[in-house]
Enzyme design. Structure first.
Site, mmCIF file in Angstrom:
data_model
loop_
_atom_site.group_PDB
_atom_site.id
_atom_site.type_symbol
_atom_site.label_atom_id
_atom_site.label_comp_id
_atom_site.label_asym_id
_atom_site.label_seq_id
_atom_site.Cartn_x
_atom_site.Cartn_y
_atom_site.Cartn_z
ATOM 1 C CB ALA A 62 -0.913 -0.015 1.390
ATOM 2 C CD GLU B 205 -2.547 -7.580 2.478
ATOM 3 O OE1 GLU B 205 -2.241 -6.378 2.076
ATOM 4 O OE2 GLU B 205 -3.384 -8.087 3.279
ATOM 5 C CD GLU C 158 1.097 -5.656 5.447
ATOM 6 O OE1 GLU C 158 1.764 -6.576 5.560
ATOM 7 O OE2 GLU C 158 0.780 -5.622 4.284
HETATM 8 C C1 3H9 Z 1 0.413 -2.332 3.322
HETATM 9 O O1 3H9 Z 1 0.651 -2.787 2.467
HETATM 10 C C2 3H9 Z 1 -1.005 -2.323 4.058
HETATM 11 C C3 3H9 Z 1 -1.940 -3.412 3.317
HETATM 12 O O2 3H9 Z 1 -1.733 -4.840 4.047
HETATM 13 C C4 3H9 Z 1 -3.331 -3.166 3.412
HETATM 14 C C5 3H9 Z 1 -3.777 -1.648 2.924
HETATM 15 C C6 3H9 Z 1 -5.101 -1.554 3.024
HETATM 16 N N1 3H9 Z 1 4.737 3.592 0.129
HETATM 17 O O3 3H9 Z 1 13.191 1.983 0.843
HETATM 18 P P1 3H9 Z 1 13.696 2.623 -0.152
HETATM 19 C C7 3H9 Z 1 9.291 5.104 -0.931
HETATM 20 S S1 3H9 Z 1 1.495 -1.447 4.381
HETATM 21 C C8 3H9 Z 1 5.035 4.757 -0.232
HETATM 22 O O4 3H9 Z 1 14.611 3.733 -0.103
HETATM 23 P P2 3H9 Z 1 15.019 0.364 -1.481
HETATM 24 C C9 3H9 Z 1 10.339 5.335 -0.139
HETATM 25 O O5 3H9 Z 1 9.942 6.344 0.922
HETATM 26 C C10 3H9 Z 1 3.051 -1.401 3.306
HETATM 27 N N2 3H9 Z 1 6.398 4.893 -0.412
HETATM 28 O O6 3H9 Z 1 14.243 1.603 -1.370
HETATM 29 C C11 3H9 Z 1 11.361 6.151 -0.691
HETATM 30 O O7 3H9 Z 1 11.001 7.311 -1.137
HETATM 31 P P3 3H9 Z 1 12.034 8.516 -1.372
HETATM 32 C C12 3H9 Z 1 3.903 -2.705 3.328
HETATM 33 C C13 3H9 Z 1 7.220 3.933 -0.158
HETATM 34 O O8 3H9 Z 1 15.100 0.052 -2.648
HETATM 35 C C14 3H9 Z 1 11.375 5.293 -2.120
HETATM 36 O O9 3H9 Z 1 10.080 4.563 -2.206
HETATM 37 N N3 3H9 Z 1 4.990 -2.485 2.555
HETATM 38 C C15 3H9 Z 1 6.890 2.756 -0.008
HETATM 39 O O10 3H9 Z 1 15.887 0.463 -0.420
HETATM 40 C C16 3H9 Z 1 12.324 4.006 -1.860
HETATM 41 O O11 3H9 Z 1 12.486 3.402 -0.902
HETATM 42 C C17 3H9 Z 1 5.929 -2.434 3.351
HETATM 43 O O12 3H9 Z 1 6.271 -2.004 4.464
HETATM 44 C C18 3H9 Z 1 5.492 2.334 0.227
HETATM 45 N N4 3H9 Z 1 4.853 1.083 0.598
HETATM 46 O O13 3H9 Z 1 13.992 -0.764 -0.705
HETATM 47 C C19 3H9 Z 1 7.480 -2.151 2.406
HETATM 48 N N5 3H9 Z 1 7.752 2.047 -0.163
HETATM 49 O O14 3H9 Z 1 12.711 8.189 -2.347
HETATM 50 C C20 3H9 Z 1 8.073 -0.775 2.800
HETATM 51 C C21 3H9 Z 1 8.721 2.669 -0.157
HETATM 52 O O15 3H9 Z 1 11.078 9.644 -1.525
HETATM 53 N N6 3H9 Z 1 9.067 -0.321 1.612
HETATM 54 N N7 3H9 Z 1 8.446 3.814 -0.465
HETATM 55 O O16 3H9 Z 1 12.801 8.770 0.106
HETATM 56 C C22 3H9 Z 1 10.288 -1.474 1.597
HETATM 57 O O17 3H9 Z 1 10.524 -2.081 2.540
HETATM 58 C C23 3H9 Z 1 11.341 -0.674 0.713
HETATM 59 O O18 3H9 Z 1 10.943 0.493 0.195
HETATM 60 C C24 3H9 Z 1 11.732 -1.736 -0.273
HETATM 61 C C25 3H9 Z 1 12.927 -1.083 -1.438
HETATM 62 C C26 3H9 Z 1 12.196 -2.962 0.131
HETATM 63 C C27 3H9 Z 1 10.263 -1.920 -1.090
#
Ligand code: 3H9
Length: 679
Positions: free
Chosen positions: A65, A107, A127
């Site tokens: 999300a 999901e 999450e």
């Molecule tokens: C969810 O899914 C809820 C659902 O179950 C239900 C909903 C109803 N959203 O980490 P990075 C941005 S909860 C928005 O440096 P990497 C991040 O801020 C979600 N932005 O890259 C950054 O922005 P900026 C569950 C996001 O290559 C840029 O992307 N998911 C999101 O080292 C690069 O990020 C998670 O918790 C997001 N979801 O790692 C996963 N994710 O450049 C969260 C990232 O402006 N994400 N951004 O600073 C991660 O773990 C890592 O970002 C990922 C990439 C491994 C994907």
């Protein structure tokens, strides 16, 4: 190439490929969600389409999300609408998972009728790390796919799996050596129609096994509503019909979204990422390549830093002045790796590879080949200046010259060289191979290029870099000094060491102030105080009595027979009372609330000054320092976030009160905090 719209559709050979292209990480924003629904509807309506593949552009599949939308009014369609549409699709859909499929991304993939993972796939429901439960069916579909007893710990701990593990558990149907898309096409075509979905309890496995898995999480669930929420949601898969369980999951998700812990954890998520951006760096500043490193000093820090380089695959030379010191240091490194092998966290082969990347040498001439040199000698400015002077002569042009100093003047070290632009601080935290924080200290003359190199290197080393300005103690230790001073003062005013520590542990720190000092050794601070003429009556008296910490079995606590957990020691209580008497301080009972406020609020006060002076660029940077260097509980967001929750004005007021009551004028709020309160 990036496509113009966030979701594209391309029909080829009877397969419609729905492709998300929403940089940076293909998060499921409102635009992506509606794009997905439109694309699926178009694919379904197209008679030329027999099957559908869901794919994404870039390094990630779908990161989940859009966390940036959390806490804002929801924009339809919801993620649940999208997930539901894919699951009910009249044509089979297969997910081609290249890169991370996390949270809502997984999901959505779980709702597809098949899943193919490429070599770089990472699958998980993280999450819980944001203080939430999965909210789009993850707690219902994953347990049905791989069994509730297996799924629960993955969900409740936010574990991320690679393709091999995902295949072994049955999360994906197939793993490819390369791009997952061609295999996903084949698989989708092979499915003549979407297979029927089990919505009953098939696949959940035994309830007994689930209960055992839930019991095993008991300790983590206590006091952590998100972990408890995960358990409750998976339990609902057994006790409620599918749709009711889904509704329960959504309701739990929404409840936790309002929880103070989740808000703090979401702040941490963005603060960590913001901290990696260096403000004021000219656009296009490129980091220099780093292929080899040298570490000056084979002490505990030096050895740990060498391990950090080697662990990241960078060959490193450890430099000492005597063979004896070098041998001792390298032996400690080997023993550290051996412990990891014994514990099963490292294979013997990998240990040997890591050890082979660490060479020992006598004399600074050995730094000649290194792209980066980290000086980790004694905390003595004269010595460090001498080392930097020599490094200036021997290091190759363009090498980054970094000091691991905790307190000392980077600019003075830079001035000992003819290349001050290449000099900066790289302050690791002990144990260097474990702690994530790296303070990158910007000297007055450090060039943007050198800074970018250090930050990029920090990330490669698996650290959380935070750029800070040069001052005594930088961000972390400068704030810690305020806490340490108050902790000492609280002892004299009437608190026992174990009371101070218990208050911090109750607040959420894993370790109390005095247990921490006992572990690190009181002699370090004593040496610094003697050099700077400062005094800490209780700590000094303990050192004079030989009670220099856990390593000698006696410090603020008593450690019987090498125990790691100290016991309160009446001798220490007597000593404190005696000093308080000498200083004419009337001792009184001090409650937990006061202890916490007097330890934490002066830190916030110092943080306000650090911000005003520009030593830290953002309040979030200070939070990240404390989270990753000093064990500040993530669910409390960091000291400056905490200040925001309480209100800076109420922190300032409380400090005024404590200053008046204790007579300790250092507790008075600074002008910086007063200005922050007024704003
Ligand atoms: C969810 O899914 C809820 C659902 O179950 C239900 C909903 C109803 N959203 O980490 P990075 C941005 S909860 C928005 O440096 P990497 C991040 O801020 C979600 N932005 O890259 C950054 O922005 P900026 C569950 C996001 O290559 C840029 O992307 N998911 C999101 O080292 C690069 O990020 C998670 O918790 C997001 N979801 O790692 C996963 N994710 O450049 C969260 C990232 O402006 N994400 N951004 O600073 C991660 O773990 C890592 O970002 C990922 C990439 C491994 C994907």
């Amino acid at each position: 190439m990036t496509q113009a719209r966030p979701v594209g559709l391309l029909v080829e050979d009877a397969v419609a490929v729905i492709r998300i292209g929403s940089p940076p990480v293909n998060a499921l924003s409102a635009a992506v969600r509606s794009g997905l629904l439109d694309a699926l509807a178009a694919a379904t309506a197209d008679p030329a389409v027999r099957a559908v593949v869901l794919a994404a552009e870039g390094r990630t599949f779908i990161a989940g999300a859009d966390i940036g939308e959390f806490g804002k009014p929801p924009v339809p369609p919801t993620l649940s609408d999208v997930v539901d549409a894919f699951e009910r699709s009249a044509k089979p859909v297969v997910a081609a998972i290249d890169g991370a499929a996390l949270g809502g991304g997984l999901e959505l993939a779980l709702a597809c009728h098949g899943r193919v993972a490429g070599p770089k796939a990472r699958l998980g429901l993280p999450e819980v790390k944001l203080g939430l439960v999965p909210g789009a069916g993850g707690t219902q579909r994953l347990p049905r796919l791989i069994g509730a007893a297996v799924a629960l710990p993955l969900i409740a701990q936010g574990t991320t799996l690679g393709p091999a593990d995902a295949l072994r558990l049955g999360m994906v149907d197939e793993v490819t050596g390369d791009d997952a898309l061609p295999a996903a096409r084949r698989r989708a075509l092979a499915l003549a129609a979407p297979p029927p979905r089990s919505r009953d309890r098939d696949g959940l496995g035994s309830h007994e096994d689930f209960e055992a898995a839930a019991t095993a999480l008991g300790k983590q669930a206590a006091g952590n509503p998100a972990v408890q929420g995960c358990i409750d949601c998976v339990a609902a898969a057994f006790s409620k019909p599918f749709d009711e369980a889904l509704a329960f999951e959504r309701q739990t998700f929404r409840r936790l979204m309002e929880d103070a812990r989740s808000k703090a954890l979401r702040h941490v998520f963005f603060a960590e990422r913001a901290a990696a951006q260096v403000p004021g760096l000219p656009a296009g500043t490129a980091a220099r390549p780093v292929a080899s490193a040298a570490v000056v000093g084979a002490g505990t820090m030096g050895g740990g830093i060498a391990m950090v380089f080697s662990n990241a695959g960078i060959p490193v030379t450890v430099i000492e002045t005597s063979q004896e010191a070098l041998d001792r240091g390298l032996e400690r490194v080997r023993a550290n790796y051996d412990t990891s092998v014994r514990r099963g966290s490292l294979s013997a082969e990998e240990r040997d590879r890591r050890l082979a990347r660490i060479q020992g040498q006598i004399g600074l001439d050995a730094a000649v080949e290194a792209d980066v040199v980290v000086e980790a000698a004694f905390e003595e400015l004269g010595l460090k200046r001498e080392i930097f002077g020599t490094l200036d002569r021997v290091a190759k042009p363009g090498a980054l010259l970094a000091s691991n100093t905790s307190y000392l003047d980077i600019d003075s070290m830079a001035a000992a060289t003819a290349r001050p632009g290449d000099v900066l601080g790289m302050h690791f935290f002990s144990p260097a191979n474990v702690m994530k924080l790296l303070e990158v200290v910007r000297g007055a003359q450090t060039t943007p290029e050198a800074l970018a190199t250090a930050v990029e290197l920090g990330r490669r080393l698996g650290k959380q870099p935070v750029v800070v300005g040069a001052c005594h103690g930088f961000v972390g230790n400068r704030m810690l000094a305020r806490r340490t001073a108050q902790a000492e003062r609280l002892l004299l005013e009437g608190a026992a060491p174990e009371e101070v520590d218990a208050a911090l542990v109750e607040f959420g720190f894993r370790m109390g102030q005095f247990a921490m000092i006992d572990l690190a050794g009181l002699d370090i601070g004593w040496r610094v105080r003697k050099a700077t003429g400062k005094k800490a009556p209780v700590a000094d008296a303990l050192c004079e009595a030989g009670r220099i910490g856990q390593k000698v079995g006696r410090g603020y606590y008593r450690y019987s027979d090498g125990a790691r957990q100290g016991e309160p020691d009446p001798e220490v209580h007597t000593l404190i009372e005696c000093i308080a008497g000498e200083q004419g301080i009337a001792r009184r009972a001090i409650g937990r609330q006061e202890i916490i406020e007097r330890l934490i609020f002066p830190m916030i006060d110092e943080g306000a000054r650090i911000l005003e002076e520009g030593i830290a660029a953002r309040p979030g940077d200070i939070d990240v320092v404390w989270l990753h260097g000093y064990g500040w509980p993530a669910w409390r967001g960091g000291p400056m976030y905490h200040a925001g929750v309480l209100g800076a004005a109420s922190v300032a007021r409380a400090l005024e009160g404590h200053a008046a009551r204790s007579g300790d004028s250092t507790l008075r709020p600074s002008d910086a905090l007063s200005r922050m309160a007024a704003a």
